[in-house]
Design a protein around this motif. Structure first.
Motif, PDB file in Angstrom:
ATOM      1  N   ARG A  70       0.833  -1.211   0.000  1.00 58.00           N
ATOM      2  CA  ARG A  70       0.000   0.000   0.000  1.00 58.00           C
ATOM      3  C   ARG A  70       0.869   1.263   0.000  1.00 58.00           C
ATOM      4  NH1 ARG A  70      -3.123   3.646  -1.447  1.00 58.00           N
ATOM      5  NH2 ARG A  70      -4.165   4.893   0.111  1.00 58.00           N
ATOM      6  N   ARG A 110       1.097   9.285  -5.888  1.00 55.81           N
ATOM      7  CA  ARG A 110       1.411  10.701  -5.614  1.00 55.81           C
ATOM      8  C   ARG A 110       2.495  11.211  -6.565  1.00 55.81           C
ATOM      9  NH1 ARG A 110      -2.802  10.141  -2.982  1.00 55.81           N
ATOM     10  NH2 ARG A 110      -3.378  11.471  -1.240  1.00 55.81           N
ATOM     11  N   ARG A 152     -13.381  10.762   2.721  1.00 58.92           N
ATOM     12  CA  ARG A 152     -13.527   9.437   2.101  1.00 58.92           C
ATOM     13  C   ARG A 152     -12.404   9.071   1.148  1.00 58.92           C
ATOM     14  NH1 ARG A 152     -18.173   6.281   2.471  1.00 58.92           N
ATOM     15  NH2 ARG A 152     -19.945   7.299   3.446  1.00 58.92           N
ATOM     16  N   GLY A 153     -11.200   9.605   1.382  1.00 58.50           N
ATOM     17  CA  GLY A 153     -10.026   9.178   0.619  1.00 58.50           C
ATOM     18  C   GLY A 153      -9.753   9.945  -0.658  1.00 58.50           C
ATOM     19  N   PRO A 196      -8.246  12.547  -3.086  1.00 64.20           N
ATOM     20  CA  PRO A 196      -7.065  13.419  -3.004  1.00 64.20           C
ATOM     21  C   PRO A 196      -7.481  14.894  -3.016  1.00 64.20           C
ATOM     22  CG  PRO A 196      -6.848  11.817  -4.804  1.00 64.20           C
ATOM     23  CD  PRO A 196      -8.257  11.738  -4.315  1.00 64.20           C
ATOM     24  N   THR A 210      -5.218   6.203  -9.864  1.00 63.74           N
ATOM     25  CA  THR A 210      -5.547   4.783  -9.775  1.00 63.74           C
ATOM     26  C   THR A 210      -4.268   3.971  -9.620  1.00 63.74           C
ATOM     27  OG1 THR A 210      -6.751   2.935 -10.788  1.00 63.74           O
ATOM     28  CG2 THR A 210      -5.493   4.336 -12.279  1.00 63.74           C
ATOM     29  N   HIS A 211      -4.367   2.822  -8.960  1.00 59.64           N
ATOM     30  CA  HIS A 211      -3.231   1.900  -8.928  1.00 59.64           C
ATOM     31  C   HIS A 211      -3.731   0.470  -8.798  1.00 59.64           C
ATOM     32  CE1 HIS A 211      -4.028   3.426  -4.913  1.00 59.64           C
ATOM     33  NE2 HIS A 211      -3.199   4.442  -5.044  1.00 59.64           N
ATOM     34  N   ASP A 236      -9.745   4.603 -13.541  1.00 60.89           N
ATOM     35  CA  ASP A 236      -9.571   3.352 -12.806  1.00 60.89           C
ATOM     36  C   ASP A 236      -8.858   2.344 -13.689  1.00 60.89           C
ATOM     37  OD1 ASP A 236     -10.327   1.703 -10.354  1.00 60.89           O
ATOM     38  OD2 ASP A 236     -11.002   0.434 -11.999  1.00 60.89           O
ATOM     39  N   GLU A 270     -16.284   2.339 -10.814  1.00 61.71           N
ATOM     40  CA  GLU A 270     -15.320   2.978  -9.909  1.00 61.71           C
ATOM     41  C   GLU A 270     -14.906   4.352 -10.476  1.00 61.71           C
ATOM     42  OE1 GLU A 270     -12.497   0.088  -8.112  1.00 61.71           O
ATOM     43  OE2 GLU A 270     -14.249   0.142  -6.816  1.00 61.71           O
ATOM     44  N   LYS A 311     -15.284   8.014  -8.673  1.00 62.89           N
ATOM     45  CA  LYS A 311     -14.166   8.952  -8.499  1.00 62.89           C
ATOM     46  C   LYS A 311     -14.452  10.299  -9.163  1.00 62.89           C
ATOM     47  CE  LYS A 311     -10.591   5.414  -8.245  1.00 62.89           C
ATOM     48  NZ  LYS A 311      -9.328   4.976  -8.864  1.00 62.89           N
ATOM     49  N   PHE A 335     -17.639  11.824  -6.616  1.00 61.57           N
ATOM     50  CA  PHE A 335     -17.413  12.205  -5.214  1.00 61.57           C
ATOM     51  C   PHE A 335     -16.807  13.606  -5.031  1.00 61.57           C
ATOM     52  CE2 PHE A 335     -15.287  12.615  -1.237  1.00 61.57           C
ATOM     53  CZ  PHE A 335     -16.267  12.228  -0.349  1.00 61.57           C
ATOM     54  N   TRP A 358     -21.437   9.616  -0.993  1.00 59.72           N
ATOM     55  CA  TRP A 358     -21.278   8.218  -1.372  1.00 59.72           C
ATOM     56  C   TRP A 358     -22.197   7.904  -2.547  1.00 59.72           C
ATOM     57  CZ3 TRP A 358     -18.427   4.066  -1.065  1.00 59.72           C
ATOM     58  CH2 TRP A 358     -18.997   2.812  -1.297  1.00 59.72           C
ATOM     59  N   LEU A 359     -21.764   7.035  -3.425  1.00 59.15           N
ATOM     60  CA  LEU A 359     -22.619   6.570  -4.524  1.00 59.15           C
ATOM     61  C   LEU A 359     -22.501   5.056  -4.572  1.00 59.15           C
ATOM     62  CD1 LEU A 359     -24.379   7.652  -6.972  1.00 59.15           C
ATOM     63  CD2 LEU A 359     -22.325   7.246  -8.364  1.00 59.15           C
ATOM     64  N   PHE A 395     -23.048   1.154  -5.913  1.00 60.76           N
ATOM     65  CA  PHE A 395     -22.997   0.519  -7.241  1.00 60.76           C
ATOM     66  C   PHE A 395     -24.384   0.423  -7.883  1.00 60.76           C
ATOM     67  CE2 PHE A 395     -18.924  -0.915  -5.554  1.00 60.76           C
ATOM     68  CZ  PHE A 395     -18.103  -0.761  -6.661  1.00 60.76           C
TER      69      PHE A 395
HETATM   70  C1  LIG Z   1     -12.622   4.544  -3.780  1.00 57.09           C
HETATM   71  C2  LIG Z   1     -12.599   3.424  -4.784  1.00 57.09           C
HETATM   72  C3  LIG Z   1     -13.406   3.822  -6.025  1.00 57.09           C
HETATM   73  C4  LIG Z   1     -11.124   3.195  -5.199  1.00 57.09           C
HETATM   74  O1  LIG Z   1     -11.028   2.266  -6.243  1.00 57.09           O
HETATM   75  P1  LIG Z   1     -10.010   1.028  -6.187  1.00 57.09           P
HETATM   76  O2  LIG Z   1     -10.131   0.255  -7.453  1.00 57.09           O
HETATM   77  O3  LIG Z   1     -10.205   0.322  -4.904  1.00 57.09           O
HETATM   78  O4  LIG Z   1      -8.572   1.643  -6.110  1.00 57.09           O
HETATM   79  P2  LIG Z   1      -7.722   2.508  -7.143  1.00 57.09           P
HETATM   80  O5  LIG Z   1      -6.325   2.183  -6.901  1.00 57.09           O
HETATM   81  O6  LIG Z   1      -8.206   2.446  -8.542  1.00 57.09           O
HETATM   82  O7  LIG Z   1      -8.002   3.997  -6.629  1.00 57.09           O
HETATM   83  C5  LIG Z   1      -7.555   4.398  -5.385  1.00 57.09           C
HETATM   84  C6  LIG Z   1      -7.448   5.887  -5.409  1.00 57.09           C
HETATM   85  O8  LIG Z   1      -8.744   6.429  -5.599  1.00 57.09           O
HETATM   86  C7  LIG Z   1      -8.742   7.734  -5.046  1.00 57.09           C
HETATM   87  N1  LIG Z   1      -9.912   7.867  -4.218  1.00 57.09           N
HETATM   88  C8  LIG Z   1     -10.190   7.219  -3.063  1.00 57.09           C
HETATM   89  N2  LIG Z   1     -11.366   7.636  -2.574  1.00 57.09           N
HETATM   90  C9  LIG Z   1     -11.842   8.551  -3.440  1.00 57.09           C
HETATM   91  C10 LIG Z   1     -13.014   9.341  -3.463  1.00 57.09           C
HETATM   92  N3  LIG Z   1     -13.933   9.297  -2.486  1.00 57.09           N
HETATM   93  N4  LIG Z   1     -13.187  10.188  -4.506  1.00 57.09           N
HETATM   94  C11 LIG Z   1     -12.291  10.285  -5.490  1.00 57.09           C
HETATM   95  N5  LIG Z   1     -11.133   9.552  -5.515  1.00 57.09           N
HETATM   96  C12 LIG Z   1     -10.934   8.698  -4.487  1.00 57.09           C
HETATM   97  C13 LIG Z   1      -7.475   7.885  -4.216  1.00 57.09           C
HETATM   98  O9  LIG Z   1      -6.554   8.680  -4.929  1.00 57.09           O
HETATM   99  C14 LIG Z   1      -6.969   6.462  -4.128  1.00 57.09           C
HETATM  100  O10 LIG Z   1      -5.581   6.346  -4.083  1.00 57.09           O
HETATM  101  P3  LIG Z   1      -4.730   6.898  -2.820  1.00 57.09           P
HETATM  102  O11 LIG Z   1      -5.460   6.468  -1.586  1.00 57.09           O
HETATM  103  O12 LIG Z   1      -3.393   6.270  -2.992  1.00 57.09           O
HETATM  104  O13 LIG Z   1      -4.737   8.388  -2.996  1.00 57.09           O
HETATM  105  C15 LIG Z   1     -13.186   2.094  -4.227  1.00 57.09           C
HETATM  106  O14 LIG Z   1     -12.340   1.573  -3.229  1.00 57.09           O
HETATM  107  C16 LIG Z   1     -14.555   2.260  -3.632  1.00 57.09           C
HETATM  108  O15 LIG Z   1     -14.732   2.639  -2.477  1.00 57.09           O
HETATM  109  N6  LIG Z   1     -15.628   1.930  -4.383  1.00 57.09           N
HETATM  110  C17 LIG Z   1     -16.967   1.956  -3.894  1.00 57.09           C
HETATM  111  C18 LIG Z   1     -17.756   3.127  -4.454  1.00 57.09           C
HETATM  112  C19 LIG Z   1     -18.067   2.896  -5.886  1.00 57.09           C
HETATM  113  O16 LIG Z   1     -17.218   2.531  -6.667  1.00 57.09           O
HETATM  114  N7  LIG Z   1     -19.343   3.112  -6.263  1.00 57.09           N
HETATM  115  C20 LIG Z   1     -19.780   2.862  -7.610  1.00 57.09           C
HETATM  116  C21 LIG Z   1     -20.767   3.923  -8.039  1.00 57.09           C
HETATM  117  S1  LIG Z   1     -21.545   3.487  -9.582  1.00 57.09           S
END
Ligand SMILES: CC(C)(COP(=O)(O)OP(=O)(O)OC[C@H]1O[C@@H](n2cnc3c(N)ncnc32)[C@H](O)[C@@H]1OP(=O)(O)O)[C@@H](O)C(=O)NCCC(=O)NCCS
Length: 223
Positions: free
Chosen positions: A39, A47, A69-70, A72, A83-84, A105, A150, A154, A157, A163-164, A166
């Motif tokens: 991580r 970053r 909620r994370g 940046p 994304t990573h 993503d 995802e 992103k 938010f 929160w949104l 799926f």
């Molecule tokens: C936040 C989330 C989208 C991250 O996706 P992931 O595939 O797990 O991880 P990724 O590596 O692609 O992305 C992680 C990065 O997303 C970014 N991120 C995290 N939370 C975020 C938020 N609330 N808003 C925007 N970007 C966010 C951050 O930069 C994070 O990296 P960092 O912590 O190193 O800064 C995912 O964990 C999540 O919570 N999903 C549930 C919500 C969702 O997707 N709903 C669907 C709606 S249709």
């Protein structure tokens, strides 16, 4: 990879290996103080990609802290997304005069773990994926749908602070490399309930991206 599915007003930096430890800013250290090594590496590299992309916009290097909620906290006047996944990290940024929001993503190009699809997709979305699979069984359509959602989150938010789930957006994936997300809950800060995105599969990875422009150029209404 991700640059190919983003418009010209978005600047991208991507890496397949780890950025040096000393690229982390001291203010960012507390954000990963208790993180496991994997991580820590992905955070530092995300970053680093973000600062590299921001530098191309003329933004001097500085810490990128974590907001609600994370999400940046992008420097004033900029928007972006990070994304990573194992073997791939990227950041996409733009000035806030060019764009409203960005969501990116990346995922390994493979099947979703058992049981995940049913929790992120509606029966109608699953039926559409079956049709896509019949047309081209080489593509992990379920993972594209998951990744697109995802990217939707992103992009959603940072504008709404909400929160949104799926189940609160549907995604229609087009085999041409585009997708359309329809938000099933509305928020005036979003300004639209339809988001156009793109997807790509390359080198064992897939990526999805949404970039909502401030003004849609006449010649690029589809992005
Ligand atoms: C936040 C989330 C989208 C991250 O996706 P992931 O595939 O797990 O991880 P990724 O590596 O692609 O992305 C992680 C990065 O997303 C970014 N991120 C995290 N939370 C975020 C938020 N609330 N808003 C925007 N970007 C966010 C951050 O930069 C994070 O990296 P960092 O912590 O190193 O800064 C995912 O964990 C999540 O919570 N999903 C549930 C919500 C969702 O997707 N709903 C669907 C709606 S249709």
């Amino acid at each position: 990879m991700i640059g190919e599915i983003l418009p010209a007003w978005v600047t991208v930096a991507e890496m397949s290996d780890d950025a040096p430890e000393d690229t982390l800013f001291p203010e960012e250290e507390p954000l990963i103080a208790r993180a496991v090594e994997k991580r820590r590496r992905e955070f530092i590299t995300g970053r680093h990609c973000a600062r590299t992309a921001l530098a191309r916009l003329g933004v001097p290097p500085g810490p990128i802290l974590r907001g609600d909620r994370g999400a940046p906290q992008w420097p004033s006047g900029t928007i972006g997304s990070i994304t990573h996944c194992s073997g791939y990290r990227a950041a996409a940024v733009a000035t806030s005069t060019s764009g409203i929001t960005i969501g990116i993503d990346a995922e390994p190009h493979g099947l979703l773990p058992d049981g995940v699809l049913e929790t992120v997709a509606s029966p109608e979305e699953i039926a559409a994926l079956d049709r896509l699979r019949n047309g081209n069984p080489q593509v992990s359509w379920d993972r594209i749908l998951f990744s697109a959602k995802e990217s939707v989150y992103k992009a959603w938010f940072p504008l709404t602070g909400r929160w949104l789930d799926f189940t609160e957006a549907t995604v229609d994936v087009d085999p041409s490399g585009r997708f359309t997300a329809t938000l099933l809950i509305s928020d005036p800060r979003m300004g639209t309930d339809r988001l156009a995105g793109r997807w790509i599969v390359a080198d064992g990875f897939l990526a999805t991206a949404i970039a909502l422009p401030r003004v849609v150029p006449e010649h690029d209404r589809s992005m």
